[in-house]
Design an enzyme around this catalytic site. Structure first.
Site, PDB file in Angstrom:
ATOM      1  N   SER A  11      38.406  59.185  27.923  1.00  0.00           N
ATOM      2  CA  SER A  11      39.630  58.516  28.470  1.00  0.00           C
ATOM      3  C   SER A  11      39.946  57.547  28.313  1.00  0.00           C
ATOM      4  O   SER A  11      39.306  57.009  27.736  1.00  0.00           O
ATOM      5  CB  SER A  11      38.838  58.577  29.920  1.00  0.00           C
ATOM      6  OG  SER A  11      39.646  58.072  30.679  1.00  0.00           O
ATOM      7  N   HIS A  70      32.146  86.412  38.783  1.00  0.00           N
ATOM      8  CA  HIS A  70      33.041  86.055  39.046  1.00  0.00           C
ATOM      9  C   HIS A  70      33.510  84.447  38.883  1.00  0.00           C
ATOM     10  O   HIS A  70      33.741  83.769  40.549  1.00  0.00           O
ATOM     11  CB  HIS A  70      33.629  86.426  40.342  1.00  0.00           C
ATOM     12  CG  HIS A  70      33.688  88.256  40.272  1.00  0.00           C
ATOM     13  ND1 HIS A  70      35.040  88.513  40.460  1.00  0.00           N
ATOM     14  CD2 HIS A  70      32.956  89.072  40.882  1.00  0.00           C
ATOM     15  CE1 HIS A  70      34.840  89.941  40.244  1.00  0.00           C
ATOM     16  NE2 HIS A  70      33.117  90.359  40.000  1.00  0.00           N
ATOM     17  N   LYS A  95      33.914  58.544  30.325  1.00  0.00           N
ATOM     18  CA  LYS A  95      33.767  59.709  29.838  1.00  0.00           C
ATOM     19  C   LYS A  95      33.695  60.036  29.236  1.00  0.00           C
ATOM     20  O   LYS A  95      34.259  59.527  27.993  1.00  0.00           O
ATOM     21  CB  LYS A  95      35.250  59.804  31.227  1.00  0.00           C
ATOM     22  CG  LYS A  95      34.692  61.211  31.091  1.00  0.00           C
ATOM     23  CD  LYS A  95      36.686  61.157  32.294  1.00  0.00           C
ATOM     24  CE  LYS A  95      36.814  63.268  32.662  1.00  0.00           C
ATOM     25  NZ  LYS A  95      37.242  63.360  32.178  1.00  0.00           N
ATOM     26  N   GLU A 150      37.202  72.433  22.897  1.00  0.00           N
ATOM     27  CA  GLU A 150      38.866  71.572  23.166  1.00  0.00           C
ATOM     28  C   GLU A 150      39.135  72.454  22.310  1.00  0.00           C
ATOM     29  O   GLU A 150      41.377  73.352  21.822  1.00  0.00           O
ATOM     30  CB  GLU A 150      39.027  71.154  23.945  1.00  0.00           C
ATOM     31  CG  GLU A 150      39.357  70.721  25.726  1.00  0.00           C
ATOM     32  CD  GLU A 150      39.210  69.727  25.781  1.00  0.00           C
ATOM     33  OE1 GLU A 150      39.420  68.660  25.374  1.00  0.00           O
ATOM     34  OE2 GLU A 150      38.129  68.980  27.360  1.00  0.00           O
TER      35      GLU A 150
END
Length: 483
Positions: A336, A206, A342, A349
């Site tokens: 980014s 969870h 970053k 993805e």
């Protein structure tokens, strides 16, 4: 700067004819009238049939030609029997299509006649004209010495050969592209699992802290997921190994030899080393594409698995300061345009996007199979072919890229993994046999409120002798069943 249309070269054209009359065709094209009509009728998407399907159609035509040659249908029957030289040229032209040497001769849009007749005739015309050229004949002559219908399409209908080519194309791509990619992925994760077998980390259920496990166990579970995906890819072949060829127009086999379907399937099996057989029931095989729906169902399941694995790796690599960061993923590109330094989990993805596409494709296949087949024909075959082959390609190439640019070089952050373990409130789970569930739960709540670890509270309160406590809270011991 405006383009001066007057200076643009004018494409030379020749006149071809079919049963509907004359039509202008590009002068140097191997295709003929029926192909040109389809080009003009379907200026829809700009998507051509996948090369894998064109190559499979070449293979099917070759197998049909071999069957007709061996049955002496090409040389001893029909309106214009061929010589042995002409038959050899016909088969050689089929080979050229199968080998991708004539890929630029197939211009028809995917969204065309639902049976694929336009593309079947495209292939027939190219093979006929190329065969004539191979033996020094005039492929531009009005009368074809090797005819696209009478010879290349002998004993066939689009309704049985086009779905046969779809099955062959999909089976070949799954066999030679998808299965090897998945097997390599599984092996890569198995190697990681073995290397990280002694790295202790916290479990999460969870998305909340759970009991410890080993990083190797976690990655090993993913390896098994992918291993099962490779097995599902093998299972996906079974529904498409029955071939409709031999059913001709409606499944009755009109205008073909009784042995034609079996012989053609045998040649295709020998050529591809895939166990193709003639359809058990040609009326089913011509009319329905249930086998393709079943095949793509396995692809959908594989896509679901790969999405899940990529997403889990993405979570494990989150951070590097404020996320989990239990895995260090390879740095592939700046992440980014505004935040310097970053780096994003781009391969995860990419995998998640392409697998979402495959899962969406399954809806197209399901609708096409359910609603597209009326009576003796399914009229959604070109889009079913394009969609299924797209799914296979996305899964295969996406898997290869994920292994090459992410899985192979990802590293375990051992210190981070181990640091989470001692902090976890779920460490109290191993105290259940000693102090009971309710007392352990109270201890967990107290630890959370105080900011102390389970071990620290147990020592402060003298809940268990230190030796017993150390044994109970040994995280490695907690990763296996205990007698």
């Amino acid at each position: 700067m405006a383009t001066d249309l007057k200076t643009q070269p004018i494409q030379e054209m020749r006149t071809e004819h079919d049963s509907m009359g004359e039509i202008k065709v590009p002068a140097d094209a191997y295709y003929g009238a029926q192909t040109q009509r389809a080009v003009e009728n379907f200026p829809i998407s700009g998507w051509k049939l996948p090369p894998a399907l064109i190559h499979a159609m070449g293979r099917v035509k070759y197998a049909c030609g071999v069957a007709n040659r061996d049955l002496k249908k090409l040389t001893e029957s029909g309106k214009n029997p061929l010589s042995a030289e002409q038959v050899a040229a016909l088969l050689a032209a089929c080979r050229e299509v199968a080998d991708g040497k004539l890929d630029d001769q197939f211009p028809i849009d995917v969204f065309q006649t639902g049976s694929g007749t336009s593309s079947n005739m495209n292939v027939n015309e190219v093979i006929a004209n190329r065969a004539i050229e191979l033996i020094g004949g005039d492929r531009f002559a009005p009368e074809k010495t090797i005819h696209p219908n009478d010879h290349v399409n002998m004993g066939q209908s689009t309704n049985d050969t086009f779905p046969t080519a779809i099955h062959v194309a999909v089976a070949v791509e799954i066999t030679h592209q998808l299965i090897p990619a998945l097997e390599r992925f599984a092996e890569t994760f198995k190697e990681k699992a073995a290397a990280w077998d002694q790295v202790i980390k916290i479990g999460r259920t969870h998305l909340m802290d759970a009991t410890p496990l080993r990083l190797g166990q976690e990655i090993g579970g993913m390896a098994r997921q992918i291993e099962l995906s490779a097995k599902r890819a093998q299972q996906a072949l079974k529904p498409i190994c029955e071939l409709p060829v031999g059913g001709t127009a409606v499944g009755s086999g009109i205008n073909t030899h009784p042995e034609f379907g079996e012989r053609t399937a045998k040649v295709l099996a020998e050529e591809t080393e895939i166990p193709f057989i003639e359809a058990v029931n040609h009326f089913e095989a011509n009319a329905q594409r249930d086998g393709l729906v079943s095949c793509h169902g396995h692809l959908r399941t594989i896509a679901s698995t790969l999405f899940n694995v990529a997403n889990n790796i993405r979570w494990l690599g989150s951070g590097p300061r404020c996320g989990f960061y239990e895995l260090a993923l390879p740095t592939r590109q700046p992440g980014s345009s505004i935040m310097p330094g970053k780096v994003n989990p781009v391969m995860c993805e990419s995998m998640m996007q392409l697998t979402a596409r495959v899962m969406g494709n399954d809806q197209t296949i399901t609708i096409s199979g359910a609603a597209g087949g009326q009576f003796q024909l399914n009229i959604m075959m070109p889009v079913m072919a394009q969609t299924t082959l797209e799914s296979v390609t996305l899964l295969a190439k996406g898997t290869e890229a994920f292994v090459d640019f992410c899985a192979a070089d990802m590293q375990a952050n051992i210190e981070v993994c181990e640091s989470f373990v001692e902090k976890s409130l779920s460490m109290c789970t191993s105290l259940n046999p000693y102090i009971g569930y309710e007392k352990a739960a109270k201890l967990a709540k107290e630890a959370f409120a105080s900011g102390k670890t389970i071990r620290e509270l147990c020592l402060e309160q003298g809940i268990l002798p230190e030796a017993t406590l150390n044994e109970a809270l040994d995280p490695m011991r907690m990763t296996e069943p205990q007698s």
